[in-house]
Design a protein around this motif. Structure first.
Motif, short mmCIF file in Angstrom:
data_model
loop_
_atom_site.label_atom_id
_atom_site.label_comp_id
_atom_site.label_asym_id
_atom_site.label_seq_id
_atom_site.Cartn_x
_atom_site.Cartn_y
_atom_site.Cartn_z
N ILE A 1 -38.74 -5.40 1.98
CA ILE A 1 -38.28 -4.05 2.31
C ILE A 1 -36.81 -3.87 1.95
O ILE A 1 -36.40 -2.84 1.40
CB ILE A 1 -38.55 -3.73 3.79
CG1 ILE A 1 -40.06 -3.62 4.02
CG2 ILE A 1 -37.86 -2.44 4.21
CD1 ILE A 1 -40.45 -3.53 5.48
N ALA A 2 -35.99 -4.89 2.24
CA ALA A 2 -34.55 -4.80 1.93
C ALA A 2 -34.32 -4.71 0.41
O ALA A 2 -33.57 -3.84 -0.06
CB ALA A 2 -33.81 -5.99 2.52
N CYS A 3 -34.96 -5.58 -0.36
CA CYS A 3 -34.79 -5.56 -1.82
C CYS A 3 -35.32 -4.26 -2.42
O CYS A 3 -34.67 -3.63 -3.25
CB CYS A 3 -35.49 -6.75 -2.46
SG CYS A 3 -34.70 -8.33 -2.15
N MET A 4 -36.50 -3.84 -1.99
CA MET A 4 -37.09 -2.63 -2.53
C MET A 4 -36.27 -1.41 -2.14
O MET A 4 -36.06 -0.50 -2.94
CB MET A 4 -38.52 -2.45 -2.05
CG MET A 4 -39.23 -1.32 -2.77
SD MET A 4 -40.85 -1.00 -2.10
CE MET A 4 -40.39 -0.06 -0.68
N GLY A 5 -35.78 -1.38 -0.91
CA GLY A 5 -34.97 -0.25 -0.46
C GLY A 5 -33.68 -0.12 -1.24
O GLY A 5 -33.33 0.97 -1.71
N CYS A 6 -32.96 -1.22 -1.42
CA CYS A 6 -31.70 -1.18 -2.18
C CYS A 6 -31.96 -0.82 -3.65
O CYS A 6 -31.22 -0.03 -4.24
CB CYS A 6 -30.98 -2.52 -2.08
SG CYS A 6 -30.38 -2.89 -0.44
#
Length: 192
Positions: A159-164
């Motif tokens: 979620i963090a990688c995809m969100g950024c």
């Protein structure tokens, strides 16, 4: 009628998966994992993304691929967290669909709208079956199912990688003159 005691040396009957579970694992999880592996290879060797966004894209593709592999392994080794791995995989698919919907709204195109609706319906179907199937409840009783730390960590990384990454794509789509994601000035379409 006299009932004879069971033979203590006899192995207990091993419950088998239904055909739809095999279809879910091989037709859905494995095929998505293979396709994402090919996408990962293409993205790494294309030289289109700047290093920070390449790292984000690679991070969330690796999380997706790892979750797919762990889902298949945990089902066939009958680990208590098999349902959690499958649910985590389906949640990742849901976030990926959400990302595509946002990008469609920004580009004002309906090119993938039928795909999104179809994938959303299948997502709900698979999530319901994985969580509520009678045969899986016998193999993986709900009271013994666990959502362990590895699934949580991988989901947070995803979620963090995809969100950024998505924020960078959105920023570049809305203001192409301040391109932070692509190495070239021309607009490059990357399959998401």
């Amino acid at each position: 009628m006299i009932k004879l005691p069971d033979d203590p040396n006899k192995e207990p009957e091993r419950l088998c998966f239904d055909g739809w579970v095999h279809f879910f694992l091989w037709g859905n999880v494995l095929s998505n994992t293979i396709l994402l592996s090919l996408q990962l290879d293409t993205i790494v060797h294309s030289g289109v993304l700047t290093p920070p966004f390449l790292a984000l894209r690679v991070g969330y593709l690796i999380a997706f691929i790892l979750t797919g592999a762990m889902t298949i392994i945990s089902f066939y080794t009958r680990q208590k967290n098999a349902i959690a791995w499958a649910t985590t995989f389906l949640v990742m698919v849901a976030f990926n669909l959400l990302e595509i919907i946002v990008l469609i709204c920004i580009n004002y195109t309906n090119a993938r709208l039928a795909y999104i609706i179809n994938a959303g319906i299948w997502l709900i179907f698979w999530l319901y079956l994985i969580r509520n199937a009678y045969n899986l409840k016998k193999i993986f009783p709900p009271e013994e199912r666990e959502w362990r730390l590895p699934e949580r960590i991988i989901l947070v990384v995803f979620i963090a990688c995809m969100g950024c990454y998505s924020v960078g794509v959105i920023q570049t789509e809305l203001d192409p003159y301040h391109n932070t994601i692509y190495t070239r000035d021309m607009q490059v379409q990357i399959a998401i």
